[in-house]
Design an enzyme around this catalytic site. Structure first.
Site, PDB file in Angstrom:
ATOM      1  CD  GLN A   1      -3.697  -0.203  -1.432  1.00 31.82           C
ATOM      2  OE1 GLN A   1      -3.944   0.289  -2.539  1.00 31.82           O
ATOM      3  NE2 GLN A   1      -3.998   0.422  -0.310  1.00 31.82           N
TER       4      GLN A   1
ATOM      5  CG  ASN B   1      -0.206  -0.298   2.489  1.00 31.83           C
ATOM      6  OD1 ASN B   1       0.346  -1.388   2.658  1.00 31.83           O
ATOM      7  ND2 ASN B   1      -0.157   0.650   3.395  1.00 31.83           N
TER       8      ASN B   1
ATOM      9  CB  CYS C   1      -3.134   2.910   8.376  1.00 31.32           C
ATOM     10  SG  CYS C   1      -4.031   2.537   6.888  1.00 31.32           S
TER      11      CYS C   1
HETATM   12  C1  LIG Z   1      -6.530  -0.280   3.368  1.00 28.84           C
HETATM   13  C2  LIG Z   1      -5.813  -1.532   3.652  1.00 28.84           C
HETATM   14  C3  LIG Z   1      -6.200  -2.356   4.707  1.00 28.84           C
HETATM   15  C4  LIG Z   1      -7.350  -1.991   5.626  1.00 28.84           C
HETATM   16  O1  LIG Z   1      -8.576  -2.121   4.971  1.00 28.84           O
HETATM   17  P1  LIG Z   1      -9.923  -1.615   5.686  1.00 28.84           P
HETATM   18  O2  LIG Z   1     -10.993  -2.097   4.759  1.00 28.84           O
HETATM   19  O3  LIG Z   1      -9.820  -0.135   5.743  1.00 28.84           O
HETATM   20  O4  LIG Z   1      -9.996  -2.256   7.014  1.00 28.84           O
HETATM   21  C5  LIG Z   1      -5.502  -3.517   4.913  1.00 28.84           C
HETATM   22  N1  LIG Z   1      -4.470  -3.859   4.132  1.00 28.84           N
HETATM   23  C6  LIG Z   1      -4.069  -3.095   3.101  1.00 28.84           C
HETATM   24  C7  LIG Z   1      -2.930  -3.542   2.251  1.00 28.84           C
HETATM   25  C8  LIG Z   1      -4.722  -1.910   2.824  1.00 28.84           C
HETATM   26  O5  LIG Z   1      -4.308  -1.145   1.827  1.00 28.84           O
END
Ligand SMILES: *Cc1c(COP(=O)(O)O)cnc(C)c1O
Length: 394
Positions: free
Chosen positions: A182, A154, A329
């Site tokens: 992703q 990500n 995050c």
């Molecule tokens: C955004 C993301 C998450 C979290 O997903 P949510 O649906 O927001 O809980 C987990 N792993 C990756 C690689 C992400 O990009």
């Protein structure tokens, strides 16, 4: 004229596609039934919508309908996969293997499992963010029950050699989970080609709503079992209790259907825009370096370090462009991102990094505007930095 601000943070979240919103709307109002109340038309209508969405999700990743469990997002899917497998297969072993560049939604559940007596091996990556499948093979022991490797990163967009890792895990009889939040909808993802046993995906990364996701749990060839993490009404075959979020599930289904339809053209278009952005920045500036793999990367990702400029300062100065340093995050946490550290960047280069995440609604005009303004802003910040350095007492 481009409309400001320009959104280039599509790894953090995407705008809901208007077609997704349109598909969802009736399920808030006229079609508001509980998908479990199938003794009347309100319930059967909702139930049928959920099952249609399940087919749409399954189809995008080459799974069967009965291999899809709806969750609240990729975070919950990862938790269900990791904790669910760990607890279900505890009698077989207690060892889990993962990779240093995983999302916190994988690393943190594993940290908790480690606290509960599981052994977790975290494999390193090379300078591009790739894990070596041979190292995965060598890390597998008789007590190993699970390997978890993300499909695409990500932050830096690097795509892991997952099919090769899948072949190794299959050979050694170890389960393989992938966080594909992703990758799904951006590159072709087929669970049988990758030979994965569990796969997490998220609605809001693919132009669907927030708060909905799914976990693929393999049933064909080998029947994978997970211990439920939420007990109650027994929905989703008892694997994830709680009244189904019908409108969100319908939205996720439509988002998957659209990705299946649009992905080939869309990823080609975004890759061309991304390559133009990279070329434009390199033509206009010295000291720009690419983070992540030059070719094995998501078509919509560009992660760049601008020498001598702090990413945070660039973000502030560039207020009309929504981009990110590190991952959204983790921006609340201090220090350079664990991903950039894992690929060996020193603190200075990591601090100088900016992530551009392109998406469905970006245009060529926006990219030209961004190139021009990033170049001007980086030059200005560098000038201030030198002037300050020159005037500072030695
Ligand atoms: C955004 C993301 C998450 C979290 O997903 P949510 O649906 O927001 O809980 C987990 N792993 C990756 C690689 C992400 O990009």
């Amino acid at each position: 004229m481009v409309q400001l601000p320009i959104y280039l943070d599509n790894h953090a979240t995407t705008r809901c596609d208007p077609r997704v919103v349109a598909a969802m709307l009736p399920y808030f109002t006229e079609k508001f039934g509980n998908a479990s109340s199938i003794n009347h038309i309100f319930g059967t209508e909702a139930h049928e919508a959920v099952e249609r969405a399940r087919r749409q999700v399954a189809e995008l990743i080459g799974a069967s309908d009965n291999e899809i469990v709806f969750t609240s997002g990729a975070t919950e899917s990862n938790n269900l996969a990791l904790k669910g497998v760990a607890r279900m297969y505890r009698h077989k072993g207690n060892h889990i293997i993962t990779v240093a560049t995983e999302h916190k939604a994988v690393l943190d559940p594993l940290k908790r499992l480690a606290h509960d007596g599981y052994e977790v091996t975290i494999l390193p990556v090379d300078g591009w963010g790739l894990v070596d499948p041979q190292q995965v093979a060598e890390a597998i022991r008789p007590q190993t029950i699970l390997v978890s490797v993300m499909l695409a990163n990500n932050e830096i967009g690097t795509i892991q050699p997952l099919a090769e890792i899948g072949r190794i895990c299959r050979e050694k009889g170890v389960l393989l989970h992938t966080d594909a939040a992703q990758a799904v909808g951006k590159i072709p993802v087929q669970v049988d080609e990758l030979q994965v046993d569990l796969l997490s995906l998220s609605g809001h990364k693919i132009y669907g709503p927030k708060g909905i996701g799914a976990l693929f749990i393999r049933k064909r060839e080998r029947r994978v079992r997970v211990e439920p993490q939420i007990d109650g009404g027994g929905q989703e075959s008892g694997l994830r209790s709680g009244t189904l979020a019908v409108p969100l599930i319908v939205g996720l289904g439509e988002a998957c259907r659209l990705c299946g339809e649009l992905m080939a053209d869309e990823s080609r278009r975004l890759q061309a825009l991304r390559d133009r952005l990279w070329q434009g920045l390199r033509d206009g500036l010295e000291g720009v370096e690419l983070n992540g793999h030059p070719t094995q990367r998501l078509p919509n990702n560009l992660n760049v370090s601008f020498a001598g400029v702090k990413g945070e300062a660039l973000l502030l100065a560039l207020k009309d462009v929504a981009v990110s340093t590190g991952s959204a995050c983790t921006t609340a946490r201090l220090g350079p991102s664990h991903v950039l550290k894992a690929i060996g960047l020193d603190d200075e280069r990591a601090d100088a990094s900016v992530r551009f995440g392109l998406g469905r609604f970006n245009t060529a005009e926006e990219i030209e505007w961004v190139i021009e303004h990033v170049i001007a802003t980086v030059r200005r910040l560098r000038r201030y930095a030198t002037r300050w350095a020159e005037s500072a007492p030695v």
